[in-house]
Design an enzyme around this catalytic site. Sequence first.
Site, short mmCIF file in Angstrom:
data_model
loop_
_atom_site.label_atom_id
_atom_site.label_comp_id
_atom_site.label_asym_id
_atom_site.label_seq_id
_atom_site.Cartn_x
_atom_site.Cartn_y
_atom_site.Cartn_z
N VAL A 171 14.29 61.18 -25.18
CA VAL A 171 13.63 61.34 -23.89
C VAL A 171 14.50 60.64 -22.85
O VAL A 171 14.88 59.48 -23.04
CB VAL A 171 12.23 60.69 -23.92
CG1 VAL A 171 11.53 60.89 -22.58
CG2 VAL A 171 11.41 61.26 -25.05
N CYS A 172 14.81 61.30 -21.77
CA CYS A 172 15.66 60.68 -20.75
C CYS A 172 14.94 59.53 -20.07
O CYS A 172 13.83 59.69 -19.55
CB CYS A 172 16.05 61.70 -19.68
SG CYS A 172 16.87 60.91 -18.29
#
Lengths: 118, 133
Positions: A76-77
């Site tokens: 997940v960024c």
Amino acid sequence: MKIAVTIYEGPYNHEASDSAYNFIVAALAKGHEIRGIFFYHDGVYNVTKLMEPPQDDRHIANRWSELGAKGIDIVVCIAAAKRRGIVDSVLVPNVRISGLGQLTMMAIEAERMVIFGD
Amino acid sequence: MAEDIKKIMFTVRKGPHGTIYVYEGLEVKLIMAAYDADISVVFIDDGVYALKAGQNTKELGIKGFEATYGVLVDYEISKVFVDKKSLEDRGLTQDDLVVIGEDEETEEEIRPKVVDADEIAAMMAEQHNILCF
């Protein structure tokens, strides 16, 4: 083939997450390698354990977590996540928060980067 | 090992405001430029509006990111292209576009390079991967 998958859209609201999931399952069944899965933009909402969909519906976050349990790197960024209130403590298991450098490495190392979203 | 450096292209096809894709896409470019990759960016369709100089986002209540395009060359993103037809369809010319940096030697201003669809197709065919925003 070594494939990386990026997802731009949130769950339920948009078919991108379902299409990406179905694509990955099909690719694995054909013997392809999934180099990694990267959630960006509203895609970061796909892996929060706070979601509680109706019981007769698919549980999108758990589905991603199950893919992660198979050893696929799911990222997940962090920049997109922080903007949207997604932090480590709300993630389902087998998913990690990291930087755009991870997306870069996927784009470099995978033979194909397949993007789902608008 | 120069031959091992992968070519990665970004396409920008959406307008700059109204959704966050183009802004967050810009963040990806800036990070990726720090890695060993041969980065290029091509603006197509409404994406060309992102490059229009003189934007004022104050009334929208958002920060805006036009200024960041002004330092793309400083980030070593100098392969910036814009689709000729997309510009023409929107009544824009290269002179309407932001300056993305200046030439180190001549100090001349650098603007995105206008290319046609065939040139874009040829560049795309050379890429290792293409990311769309």
